[in-house]
Design a protein around this motif. Sequence first.
Motif, PDB file in Angstrom:
ATOM      1  N   GLY A  99     -53.633  -5.945  -1.219  1.00 23.59           N
ATOM      2  CA  GLY A  99     -52.877  -4.801  -1.710  1.00 23.59           C
ATOM      3  C   GLY A  99     -51.406  -4.888  -1.382  1.00 23.59           C
ATOM      4  O   GLY A  99     -50.544  -4.673  -2.255  1.00 23.59           O
ATOM      5  N   LEU A 100     -51.063  -5.225  -0.149  1.00 21.27           N
ATOM      6  CA  LEU A 100     -49.655  -5.328   0.224  1.00 21.27           C
ATOM      7  C   LEU A 100     -48.991  -6.541  -0.416  1.00 21.27           C
ATOM      8  O   LEU A 100     -47.809  -6.499  -0.765  1.00 21.27           O
ATOM      9  N   THR A 101     -49.727  -7.629  -0.559  1.00 19.06           N
ATOM     10  CA  THR A 101     -49.172  -8.799  -1.252  1.00 19.06           C
ATOM     11  C   THR A 101     -48.866  -8.461  -2.699  1.00 19.06           C
ATOM     12  O   THR A 101     -47.807  -8.824  -3.233  1.00 19.06           O
ATOM     13  N   THR A 211     -46.206 -14.347  -1.070  1.00 18.98           N
ATOM     14  CA  THR A 211     -46.986 -15.358  -0.372  1.00 18.98           C
ATOM     15  C   THR A 211     -46.786 -15.271   1.130  1.00 18.98           C
ATOM     16  O   THR A 211     -47.736 -15.369   1.920  1.00 18.98           O
ATOM     17  N   GLN A 212     -45.542 -15.078   1.550  1.00 16.68           N
ATOM     18  CA  GLN A 212     -45.243 -14.951   2.978  1.00 16.68           C
ATOM     19  C   GLN A 212     -45.939 -13.737   3.582  1.00 16.68           C
ATOM     20  O   GLN A 212     -46.519 -13.815   4.677  1.00 16.68           O
ATOM     21  N   MET A 213     -45.891 -12.613   2.880  1.00 13.53           N
ATOM     22  CA  MET A 213     -46.541 -11.406   3.388  1.00 13.53           C
ATOM     23  C   MET A 213     -48.045 -11.602   3.487  1.00 13.53           C
ATOM     24  O   MET A 213     -48.677 -11.234   4.497  1.00 13.53           O
ATOM     25  N   GLY A 214     -48.650 -12.177   2.447  1.00  5.78           N
ATOM     26  CA  GLY A 214     -50.093 -12.379   2.467  1.00  5.78           C
ATOM     27  C   GLY A 214     -50.535 -13.296   3.597  1.00  5.78           C
ATOM     28  O   GLY A 214     -51.502 -13.003   4.313  1.00  5.78           O
ATOM     29  N   LEU A 215     -49.824 -14.411   3.777  1.00  6.72           N
ATOM     30  CA  LEU A 215     -50.187 -15.347   4.839  1.00  6.72           C
ATOM     31  C   LEU A 215     -49.978 -14.723   6.217  1.00  6.72           C
ATOM     32  O   LEU A 215     -50.813 -14.872   7.119  1.00  6.72           O
ATOM     33  N   SER A 216     -48.858 -14.004   6.403  1.00  3.10           N
ATOM     34  CA  SER A 216     -48.579 -13.373   7.696  1.00  3.10           C
ATOM     35  C   SER A 216     -49.637 -12.345   8.044  1.00  3.10           C
ATOM     36  O   SER A 216     -50.132 -12.302   9.182  1.00  3.10           O
ATOM     37  N   LEU A 217     -49.984 -11.504   7.077  1.00  2.00           N
ATOM     38  CA  LEU A 217     -51.001 -10.484   7.343  1.00  2.00           C
ATOM     39  C   LEU A 217     -52.369 -11.110   7.608  1.00  2.00           C
ATOM     40  O   LEU A 217     -53.107 -10.653   8.490  1.00  2.00           O
ATOM     41  N   GLY A 218     -52.707 -12.143   6.835  1.00  2.00           N
ATOM     42  CA  GLY A 218     -53.991 -12.795   7.062  1.00  2.00           C
ATOM     43  C   GLY A 218     -54.103 -13.362   8.469  1.00  2.00           C
ATOM     44  O   GLY A 218     -55.119 -13.174   9.156  1.00  2.00           O
ATOM     45  N   PHE A 240     -46.114  -6.474   9.282  1.00  2.00           N
ATOM     46  CA  PHE A 240     -45.719  -5.762   8.063  1.00  2.00           C
ATOM     47  C   PHE A 240     -44.280  -5.259   8.159  1.00  2.00           C
ATOM     48  O   PHE A 240     -43.488  -5.412   7.228  1.00  2.00           O
ATOM     49  N   VAL A 241     -43.924  -4.658   9.289  1.00  2.06           N
ATOM     50  CA  VAL A 241     -42.585  -4.085   9.440  1.00  2.06           C
ATOM     51  C   VAL A 241     -41.517  -5.169   9.389  1.00  2.06           C
ATOM     52  O   VAL A 241     -40.471  -5.013   8.752  1.00  2.06           O
ATOM     53  N   VAL A 242     -41.752  -6.304  10.049  1.00  2.00           N
ATOM     54  CA  VAL A 242     -40.756  -7.379  10.074  1.00  2.00           C
ATOM     55  C   VAL A 242     -40.606  -8.014   8.696  1.00  2.00           C
ATOM     56  O   VAL A 242     -39.503  -8.358   8.272  1.00  2.00           O
ATOM     57  N   ASN A 243     -41.710  -8.177   7.980  1.00  2.00           N
ATOM     58  CA  ASN A 243     -41.662  -8.853   6.678  1.00  2.00           C
ATOM     59  C   ASN A 243     -41.281  -7.922   5.531  1.00  2.00           C
ATOM     60  O   ASN A 243     -40.868  -8.393   4.473  1.00  2.00           O
ATOM     61  N   SER A 244     -41.447  -6.619   5.696  1.00  2.00           N
ATOM     62  CA  SER A 244     -41.117  -5.712   4.601  1.00  2.00           C
ATOM     63  C   SER A 244     -39.613  -5.680   4.389  1.00  2.00           C
ATOM     64  O   SER A 244     -38.836  -5.746   5.336  1.00  2.00           O
ATOM     65  N   VAL A 341     -42.895 -13.050  16.112  1.00  2.00           N
ATOM     66  CA  VAL A 341     -42.771 -14.512  16.030  1.00  2.00           C
ATOM     67  C   VAL A 341     -43.541 -15.046  14.828  1.00  2.00           C
ATOM     68  O   VAL A 341     -43.058 -15.939  14.101  1.00  2.00           O
ATOM     69  N   LEU A 342     -44.718 -14.518  14.587  1.00  2.00           N
ATOM     70  CA  LEU A 342     -45.539 -14.968  13.460  1.00  2.00           C
ATOM     71  C   LEU A 342     -44.838 -14.703  12.132  1.00  2.00           C
ATOM     72  O   LEU A 342     -44.782 -15.582  11.258  1.00  2.00           O
ATOM     73  N   ALA A 343     -44.268 -13.507  11.966  1.00  2.00           N
ATOM     74  CA  ALA A 343     -43.599 -13.170  10.708  1.00  2.00           C
ATOM     75  C   ALA A 343     -42.391 -14.057  10.463  1.00  2.00           C
ATOM     76  O   ALA A 343     -42.156 -14.528   9.339  1.00  2.00           O
TER      77      ALA A 343
END
Length: 488
Positions: A99-101, A211-218, A240-244, A341-343
């Motif tokens: 959904g977020l991706t 793609t970045q959001m989906g991979l980070s959240l996964g 989510f906050v860092v990547n949004s 760090v992950l994001a």
Amino acid sequence: MALASYVLRNMGPVLPQAAVVLVCFGSGLALDHFEQLGPDIVVLTVVLGMSLGRTQRHRGIGPRLQTLATLPLISVACTEIGRLFVEHPNVADTLFTVGLTLSIWLRRFGPIGQRLGTLMALPFIALLVVPVPVLPTNITAGMPSEGRSMLWSAVAAVIAFGWVWLFQELGQRVGLIEAIPATAGTTGRTARAAPPRTSGARIQASTRMATQMGLSLGLAFLIGRWAYAPHWTWIVLTVFVVNSGNRGRGDVAYKCLQRVFGACVGTVVATVLAGTFAPRDAVAVAAILLVLVVGGWLRTISYAYWAGCVTSVLSLLQGYFGETHIGLLGERLEQILIGGVLAVAVSWFVLPVKSASVLRRRLADALFALGAFTEAFRATPRDPTQLRTRHAVFLGALEELENVAPTFYGLRRLSALPMVGMTQRGRRARERVETAVAAIEAVRACAPPLRALAGAEQADAGGEHLRTVKGHAAAVRGALRAPESALA
């Protein structure tokens, strides 16, 4: 005197937002009291009020009605995902990530896609801060609990949106919020035909960021479920906050430092404070409102303050509903650091978007808006409506440019450090950053003369202002073409 003027100017928009949070909190409590829906309905209403207060600024009647028709449906879908978090967590994690991706990928479809994507993201945030299962398991009033919760989540969305609309209109009427035409919220590339892009075989920015959001959240869900169950939500929320609002890898790294630092400080303070309040203590409500008011004001100084205040509010909300264990503090801080760090790692190495490319696009949009405005200003006879519309388009392009500017100001401060600026590579980097900052300031300097030109009534008025705008536009074009510039 100047300090007092600054405080008053920046406090104005905060007051309607504080009122929205207060009445949303009261509305959520009323729904919980009369329908026994649980504290999740209160959190959903408050989070939607907070988020809509920022995303619905300067919207016209058409976009607002689209929001009113779409938001309840999205809230219902998120409520169903919330139920799956309890019953089928793996399915819920997947749907949440998809959904977020999808909300980011939809940006490629213009203003409608952007609005829909923004709305899709709002209810998902509430799922991460609700400290209890989203749905009760009993059957009440002849309707399954799933159906009741879906119905009332849609009602909560409509209530939150109604309060936002009401207080924003009141704020504009009394002068607390600047009345800007609705088209100002649309950038130059979406408000009218923009210069063509060089598409080729390159992957679009929206696809890269999705793609970045989906991979980070996964990855965040995997780490959170494996290492931090049952308190896994903070690492996902941080990612989510860092990547949004991703505006390039430099923007993600710079804002990550601000958000992680602010979130850590806010979590420490709020966790300690939450332990001093009894569950459902009215004093905690006053503390939440005060923190939001202060955070909204300090956001004009640095995003780190806003990140800290928002994190404090989430901690206080969870404390209000009984989750006040001080032992969770270390775990929360650890998840925030890992999520940040992950994001950054994903945005930097997986289909990265260069910040300079984003800035170049923003500057091009601003130049195109300036050209369209001067064309309308020179037209005979001059159309005041067309002039105001194109001025609003420039304001929208300027707002988009201001969103990426802090990254380059931060890079300028970094390049000024002795350990960085003394090397040959550091000096070259500093020159490129200075060129980028000069281009940003040139576009920013066009705002006052353009405002004067938009209000000029005589055909021969504004010659000096027009020459000023042309000079700044020429400086921006020079920065875009200079071989030594990172923007070239």
